[in-house]
Design a protein around this motif. Sequence first.
Motif, PDB file in Angstrom:
ATOM      1  N   GLN A   7       0.783  -1.237  -0.104  1.00 19.40           N
ATOM      2  CA  GLN A   7      -0.001  -0.024  -0.102  1.00 19.40           C
ATOM      3  C   GLN A   7       0.863   1.250  -0.115  1.00 19.40           C
ATOM      4  N   LEU A   8       1.768   1.179   0.934  1.00 24.40           N
ATOM      5  CA  LEU A   8       2.798   2.549   0.875  1.00 24.40           C
ATOM      6  C   LEU A   8       3.443   2.571  -0.531  1.00 24.40           C
ATOM      7  N   LYS A   9       4.032   1.582  -0.964  1.00 29.59           N
ATOM      8  CA  LYS A   9       4.628   1.793  -2.314  1.00 29.59           C
ATOM      9  C   LYS A   9       3.731   2.463  -3.178  1.00 29.59           C
ATOM     10  N   LEU A  10       2.583   1.820  -3.403  1.00 31.03           N
ATOM     11  CA  LEU A  10       1.339   2.057  -4.413  1.00 31.03           C
ATOM     12  C   LEU A  10       1.202   3.427  -4.134  1.00 31.03           C
ATOM     13  N   THR A  11       1.080   3.874  -3.041  1.00 34.86           N
ATOM     14  CA  THR A  11       0.775   5.287  -2.485  1.00 34.86           C
ATOM     15  C   THR A  11       1.946   6.263  -3.242  1.00 34.86           C
ATOM     16  N   GLU A  12       3.199   5.859  -2.848  1.00 32.04           N
ATOM     17  CA  GLU A  12       4.146   6.589  -3.412  1.00 32.04           C
ATOM     18  C   GLU A  12       4.247   6.823  -4.997  1.00 32.04           C
ATOM     19  N   LEU A  13       3.885   5.745  -5.718  1.00 30.28           N
ATOM     20  CA  LEU A  13       4.049   5.810  -7.100  1.00 30.28           C
ATOM     21  C   LEU A  13       2.698   6.753  -7.536  1.00 30.28           C
ATOM     22  N   ILE A  14       1.709   6.735  -6.887  1.00 33.56           N
ATOM     23  CA  ILE A  14       0.492   7.519  -7.034  1.00 33.56           C
ATOM     24  C   ILE A  14       1.051   9.156  -6.794  1.00 33.56           C
ATOM     25  N   GLN A  15       1.487   9.346  -5.750  1.00 34.58           N
ATOM     26  CA  GLN A  15       2.101  10.560  -5.103  1.00 34.58           C
ATOM     27  C   GLN A  15       3.046  11.213  -6.075  1.00 34.58           C
ATOM     28  N   GLN A  16       4.202  10.491  -6.566  1.00 35.31           N
ATOM     29  CA  GLN A  16       4.976  10.608  -7.740  1.00 35.31           C
ATOM     30  C   GLN A  16       4.318  11.289  -8.864  1.00 35.31           C
ATOM     31  N   THR A  17       3.307  10.570  -9.172  1.00 43.00           N
ATOM     32  CA  THR A  17       2.575  10.841 -10.604  1.00 43.00           C
ATOM     33  C   THR A  17       1.975  12.164 -10.355  1.00 43.00           C
ATOM     34  N   LEU A  18       1.063  12.283  -9.370  1.00 40.42           N
ATOM     35  CA  LEU A  18       0.643  13.515  -8.934  1.00 40.42           C
ATOM     36  C   LEU A  18       1.680  15.016  -9.030  1.00 40.42           C
ATOM     37  N   GLU A  19       2.659  14.657  -8.193  1.00 39.72           N
ATOM     38  CA  GLU A  19       3.750  15.779  -8.250  1.00 39.72           C
ATOM     39  C   GLU A  19       4.183  15.990  -9.576  1.00 39.72           C
ATOM     40  N   LYS A  20       4.397  15.103 -10.501  1.00 39.97           N
ATOM     41  CA  LYS A  20       4.615  15.235 -11.847  1.00 39.97           C
ATOM     42  C   LYS A  20       3.621  16.255 -12.589  1.00 39.97           C
ATOM     43  N   GLY A  21       2.160  15.700 -12.423  1.00 42.70           N
ATOM     44  CA  GLY A  21       1.204  16.681 -12.998  1.00 42.70           C
ATOM     45  C   GLY A  21       1.359  17.950 -12.419  1.00 42.70           C
ATOM     46  N   ILE A  22       1.608  18.261 -11.132  1.00 43.33           N
ATOM     47  CA  ILE A  22       1.577  19.603 -10.769  1.00 43.33           C
ATOM     48  C   ILE A  22       2.836  20.296 -11.221  1.00 43.33           C
ATOM     49  N   ARG A  23       4.062  19.648 -11.582  1.00 42.82           N
ATOM     50  CA  ARG A  23       5.449  20.274 -12.020  1.00 42.82           C
ATOM     51  C   ARG A  23       4.937  20.763 -13.399  1.00 42.82           C
ATOM     52  N   THR A  24       4.419  19.749 -14.175  1.00 38.04           N
ATOM     53  CA  THR A  24       3.981  20.098 -15.850  1.00 38.04           C
ATOM     54  C   THR A  24       2.902  20.920 -15.794  1.00 38.04           C
TER      55      THR A  24
ATOM     56  N   GLU B 100      -0.151  20.388 -15.565  1.00 40.09           N
ATOM     57  CA  GLU B 100      -1.508  19.652 -15.817  1.00 40.09           C
ATOM     58  C   GLU B 100      -2.300  19.604 -14.644  1.00 40.09           C
ATOM     59  N   LEU B 101      -1.976  19.687 -13.439  1.00 47.80           N
ATOM     60  CA  LEU B 101      -2.666  19.495 -12.201  1.00 47.80           C
ATOM     61  C   LEU B 101      -2.517  20.915 -11.434  1.00 47.80           C
ATOM     62  N   SER B 102      -3.466  21.116 -10.688  1.00 51.36           N
ATOM     63  CA  SER B 102      -3.341  22.507  -9.709  1.00 51.36           C
ATOM     64  C   SER B 102      -2.217  22.268  -8.815  1.00 51.36           C
ATOM     65  N   PRO B 103      -1.715  23.689  -8.702  1.00 47.96           N
ATOM     66  CA  PRO B 103      -0.712  23.484  -7.632  1.00 47.96           C
ATOM     67  C   PRO B 103      -1.220  23.556  -6.094  1.00 47.96           C
ATOM     68  N   SER B 104      -2.600  23.774  -6.158  1.00 51.96           N
ATOM     69  CA  SER B 104      -3.183  23.638  -4.716  1.00 51.96           C
ATOM     70  C   SER B 104      -3.686  22.266  -4.396  1.00 51.96           C
ATOM     71  N   LEU B 105      -3.448  21.214  -5.425  1.00 48.33           N
ATOM     72  CA  LEU B 105      -3.580  20.008  -4.983  1.00 48.33           C
ATOM     73  C   LEU B 105      -2.822  19.357  -4.144  1.00 48.33           C
ATOM     74  N   ASN B 106      -3.276  18.573  -3.193  1.00 52.03           N
ATOM     75  CA  ASN B 106      -2.279  18.135  -2.126  1.00 52.03           C
ATOM     76  C   ASN B 106      -1.731  16.641  -2.363  1.00 52.03           C
ATOM     77  N   PRO B 107      -0.836  16.439  -3.048  1.00 47.77           N
ATOM     78  CA  PRO B 107      -0.359  15.096  -3.588  1.00 47.77           C
ATOM     79  C   PRO B 107      -0.341  14.070  -2.615  1.00 47.77           C
ATOM     80  N   VAL B 108      -0.108  14.347  -1.304  1.00 48.64           N
ATOM     81  CA  VAL B 108       0.069  13.237  -0.306  1.00 48.64           C
ATOM     82  C   VAL B 108      -1.232  12.682   0.214  1.00 48.64           C
ATOM     83  N   ALA B 109      -2.283  13.889   0.450  1.00 51.13           N
ATOM     84  CA  ALA B 109      -3.609  13.378   0.847  1.00 51.13           C
ATOM     85  C   ALA B 109      -4.248  12.790  -0.204  1.00 51.13           C
ATOM     86  N   VAL B 110      -4.206  13.061  -1.532  1.00 50.04           N
ATOM     87  CA  VAL B 110      -4.750  12.624  -2.709  1.00 50.04           C
ATOM     88  C   VAL B 110      -4.316  11.311  -2.937  1.00 50.04           C
TER      89      VAL B 110
END
Length: 193
Positions: free
Chosen positions: A128-145, A147-157
């Motif tokens: 679960q923790l590793k899956l969450t990390e993969l998803i978090q890294q994906t969200l952080e990539k979206g914020i950097r590019t 594509e996703l809002s900078p207000s999105l909380n990648p840890v919580a989401v």
Amino acid sequence: MVRPREFDEQQALAAAMHVFWEQGYEATSMSDLTTRMGIQRPSLYAAFGGKKELFETVLHKYADMSLSFIDKRMQNAVSVKEALRLYFQGIIEGVGGSNPDLGCLCMNTMVELAPHDEIFAHITKDFQLKLTELIQQTLEKGIRTGELSPSLNPVAVSRLLTISAIGLSVTMKSRPERSYVDSVVTEILTVLE
């Protein structure tokens, strides 16, 4: 002098994985395992230990393969939103052509064994923790590019999406209507907007 193994260990593990995945740990007998693995009991015990040790080996192998597959699939998507949509779609359709009724072996173990066995609780929590990390890294990539809002909380989401994926995987075991789960995934992914 130790005799060399007369069977392919990786093929035997893959066969055992499918038996456990199809039947669950408790319902799987040693006869089920030896038949599908194509080996005799003494060879199984010598190579893998007992049923529990074999399952532990299989579960680690499954978790590593699953996380690698998910990571690769998300990395190859054209966008972050598409990556996450593909991930959830894979749960619905059965990733790699598997039967979606089988669910995820790690998530099945989380339900069947983790409440009663510390070893399996640890393995499934790590998954679960590793899956969450993969998803978090994906969200952080979206914020950097952008594509996703900078207000999105990648840890919580990422935690929300992981728990949603677990629930969806367990739900698929009851063969829900496709339109039902498709609409649920659409709603889950609105968190990215």
